[in-house]
Design a protein around this motif. Structure first.
Motif, PDB file in Angstrom:
ATOM      1  N   ASN A 202       0.835  -1.209   0.000  1.00 44.20           N
ATOM      2  CA  ASN A 202       0.000   0.000   0.000  1.00 44.20           C
ATOM      3  C   ASN A 202       0.866   1.254   0.000  1.00 44.20           C
ATOM      4  N   LYS A 203       1.876   1.234   0.835  1.00 39.95           N
ATOM      5  CA  LYS A 203       2.782   2.380   0.963  1.00 39.95           C
ATOM      6  C   LYS A 203       3.511   2.617  -0.374  1.00 39.95           C
ATOM      7  N   ILE A 204       3.958   1.521  -0.990  1.00 42.96           N
ATOM      8  CA  ILE A 204       4.659   1.630  -2.275  1.00 42.96           C
ATOM      9  C   ILE A 204       3.728   2.210  -3.346  1.00 42.96           C
ATOM     10  N   SER A 205       2.497   1.719  -3.398  1.00 38.32           N
ATOM     11  CA  SER A 205       1.536   2.248  -4.375  1.00 38.32           C
ATOM     12  C   SER A 205       1.334   3.745  -4.187  1.00 38.32           C
ATOM     13  N   ALA A 206       1.227   4.152  -2.916  1.00 39.34           N
ATOM     14  CA  ALA A 206       1.036   5.579  -2.645  1.00 39.34           C
ATOM     15  C   ALA A 206       2.244   6.385  -3.130  1.00 39.34           C
ATOM     16  N   ASN A 207       3.446   5.828  -2.947  1.00 43.55           N
ATOM     17  CA  ASN A 207       4.661   6.507  -3.428  1.00 43.55           C
ATOM     18  C   ASN A 207       4.674   6.609  -4.950  1.00 43.55           C
ATOM     19  N   ILE A 208       4.298   5.518  -5.607  1.00 38.43           N
ATOM     20  CA  ILE A 208       4.273   5.535  -7.078  1.00 38.43           C
ATOM     21  C   ILE A 208       3.272   6.579  -7.568  1.00 38.43           C
ATOM     22  N   LEU A 209       2.107   6.617  -6.912  1.00 37.72           N
ATOM     23  CA  LEU A 209       1.098   7.600  -7.310  1.00 37.72           C
ATOM     24  C   LEU A 209       1.644   9.015  -7.139  1.00 37.72           C
ATOM     25  N   GLU A 210       2.321   9.244  -6.027  1.00 38.99           N
ATOM     26  CA  GLU A 210       2.854  10.584  -5.769  1.00 38.99           C
ATOM     27  C   GLU A 210       3.859  10.987  -6.862  1.00 38.99           C
ATOM     28  N   ASN A 211       4.773  10.074  -7.204  1.00 40.92           N
ATOM     29  CA  ASN A 211       5.726  10.362  -8.283  1.00 40.92           C
ATOM     30  C   ASN A 211       4.979  10.649  -9.597  1.00 40.92           C
ATOM     31  N   HIS A 212       3.965   9.842  -9.843  1.00 33.75           N
ATOM     32  CA  HIS A 212       3.201   9.961 -11.081  1.00 33.75           C
ATOM     33  C   HIS A 212       2.492  11.319 -11.153  1.00 33.75           C
ATOM     34  N   LEU A 213       1.901  11.728 -10.034  1.00 30.56           N
ATOM     35  CA  LEU A 213       1.200  13.013  -9.993  1.00 30.56           C
ATOM     36  C   LEU A 213       2.171  14.149 -10.303  1.00 30.56           C
ATOM     37  N   ASN A 214       3.388  14.047  -9.766  1.00 30.32           N
ATOM     38  CA  ASN A 214       4.364  15.123  -9.928  1.00 30.32           C
ATOM     39  C   ASN A 214       5.129  15.081 -11.250  1.00 30.32           C
ATOM     40  N   SER A 215       4.812  14.130 -12.096  1.00 29.89           N
ATOM     41  CA  SER A 215       5.494  14.080 -13.392  1.00 29.89           C
ATOM     42  C   SER A 215       4.449  14.018 -14.508  1.00 29.89           C
ATOM     43  N   CYS A 216       4.032  12.828 -14.878  1.00 27.70           N
ATOM     44  CA  CYS A 216       3.096  12.645 -16.000  1.00 27.70           C
ATOM     45  C   CYS A 216       1.826  13.481 -15.849  1.00 27.70           C
ATOM     46  N   VAL A 217       1.265  13.510 -14.636  1.00 26.66           N
ATOM     47  CA  VAL A 217      -0.030  14.174 -14.481  1.00 26.66           C
ATOM     48  C   VAL A 217       0.107  15.672 -14.697  1.00 26.66           C
ATOM     49  N   ILE A 218       1.137  16.262 -14.079  1.00 25.38           N
ATOM     50  CA  ILE A 218       1.357  17.702 -14.286  1.00 25.38           C
ATOM     51  C   ILE A 218       1.590  17.997 -15.772  1.00 25.38           C
ATOM     52  N   THR A 219       2.430  17.190 -16.418  1.00 22.39           N
ATOM     53  CA  THR A 219       2.718  17.406 -17.837  1.00 22.39           C
ATOM     54  C   THR A 219       1.449  17.334 -18.677  1.00 22.39           C
ATOM     55  N   ALA A 220       0.646  16.297 -18.433  1.00 18.61           N
ATOM     56  CA  ALA A 220      -0.572  16.126 -19.235  1.00 18.61           C
ATOM     57  C   ALA A 220      -1.561  17.261 -19.003  1.00 18.61           C
ATOM     58  N   ILE A 221      -1.718  17.653 -17.741  1.00 18.40           N
ATOM     59  CA  ILE A 221      -2.734  18.662 -17.447  1.00 18.40           C
ATOM     60  C   ILE A 221      -2.301  20.039 -17.940  1.00 18.40           C
ATOM     61  N   ARG A 222      -1.000  20.321 -17.878  1.00 20.59           N
ATOM     62  CA  ARG A 222      -0.525  21.607 -18.384  1.00 20.59           C
ATOM     63  C   ARG A 222      -0.344  21.581 -19.896  1.00 20.59           C
ATOM     64  N   GLY A 223      -0.397  20.389 -20.490  1.00 18.09           N
ATOM     65  CA  GLY A 223      -0.244  20.265 -21.933  1.00 18.09           C
ATOM     66  C   GLY A 223      -1.487  20.704 -22.684  1.00 18.09           C
ATOM     67  N   GLU A 224      -1.415  20.617 -24.010  1.00 16.35           N
ATOM     68  CA  GLU A 224      -2.505  21.162 -24.827  1.00 16.35           C
ATOM     69  C   GLU A 224      -3.445  20.085 -25.351  1.00 16.35           C
ATOM     70  N   ASN A 225      -3.236  18.839 -24.928  1.00 18.69           N
ATOM     71  CA  ASN A 225      -4.049  17.746 -25.465  1.00 18.69           C
ATOM     72  C   ASN A 225      -5.155  17.340 -24.476  1.00 18.69           C
ATOM     73  N   PRO A 226      -6.400  17.749 -24.754  1.00 15.27           N
ATOM     74  CA  PRO A 226      -7.480  17.486 -23.799  1.00 15.27           C
ATOM     75  C   PRO A 226      -7.699  15.989 -23.554  1.00 15.27           C
ATOM     76  N   SER A 227      -7.444  15.155 -24.554  1.00 11.48           N
ATOM     77  CA  SER A 227      -7.714  13.727 -24.334  1.00 11.48           C
ATOM     78  C   SER A 227      -6.648  13.106 -23.425  1.00 11.48           C
ATOM     79  N   ASP A 228      -5.418  13.618 -23.486  1.00 13.07           N
ATOM     80  CA  ASP A 228      -4.378  13.189 -22.540  1.00 13.07           C
ATOM     81  C   ASP A 228      -4.769  13.561 -21.118  1.00 13.07           C
TER      82      ASP A 228
END
Lengths: 90, 90, 90, 90
Positions: free
Chosen positions: B46-72
């Motif tokens: 559980n702890k590991i999953s939470a860590n992976i999610l946190e890394n993911h939020l701070n990388s891919c998610v920020i990039t996708a949301i600040r990007g110009e592709n609405p479907s991403d």
């Protein structure tokens, strides 16, 4: 195949699954896919725990409750309540 | 040590822990003690999953949301809602 | 019906379900049946939490991440990691 | 106060908590705060379920297992394994 062998086989399969997850992280697989595989391992571990509990109920617990030692009886029931409470937290 | 290394180390430690559980079953250790160790492995996952999610939020998610592709953008948000829902079931 | 109304209706339904559980205990219904109904209420609450998270991702989170305030961005991501970690514990 | 009264009081308290969550949604309280309160209600319900199980183990389960009816015995053990498995899924 006895109940113990079944639990062993499932545990070994879960461990193989977890080694697969480690390779996914080493290969930089997409985070969400890694998380999904970790959740699959956890679902397998839940199933294994339920199997172990079932075996335990049908052996040690019956023996203790039908036995003449009240503190044994109390202990086995206390343990079941404890693992149940822990299970709702993990 | 980067975030990925930390996740890898924790996963390897969880896998070692799970190998220990397999040995416990092979050695016929008391069922309840085996269940407790499985629950400990799950807490670690559980702890590991939470860590992976946190890394993911701070990388891919920020990039996708600040990007110009609405479907991403929609996809990354959909995935987070999905893993959250799965997490409440395992 | 907006997303909020849907969440409200589901919460009210879960609360009605929980009132039913209280009546079951007052009427001395069999323990296991009570436990099953409590688990059903919890499954409903899990679903509601996932819905709330989804609404939140599609509103506040998008706004904060596309906005110009880095501390807002960090906060919303931190909060998601936190509720995810909590969810794996309950 | 008997064990049943304690369960009833805790259930009523959880229901009051859930009514509070409904008001939070009606008042448009921040999503994450609503989710945290839902998680608190679920933690309370987990605790209540564990209490009900404990009472059940110390009454019906002991009676059935010490009784002379093998199908009763099997049923109570089967039910415990079932609620445990369900608990790991919610």
């Amino acid at each position: 195949m006895n109940a113990n062998d079944d639990v062993l086989n499932r545990l070994k399969s879960a461990e193989g699954h977890l080694r697969g997850v480690i390779r996914m992280v080493e290969d930089d697989v997409y985070c969400i896919d890694v998380m999904r595989q970790i959740q699959a391992v956890q679902a397998a571990l839940n199933k294994i725990s339920a199997n172990i509990l079932e075996n335990h109920l049908n052996s040690c617990v019956i023996t203790a409750i039908r036995g003449e030692n009240p503190s044994d009886r109390e202990r086995v029931l206390r343990e079941i309540a404890d693992v149940y409470e822990m299970a709702t937290k993990t």
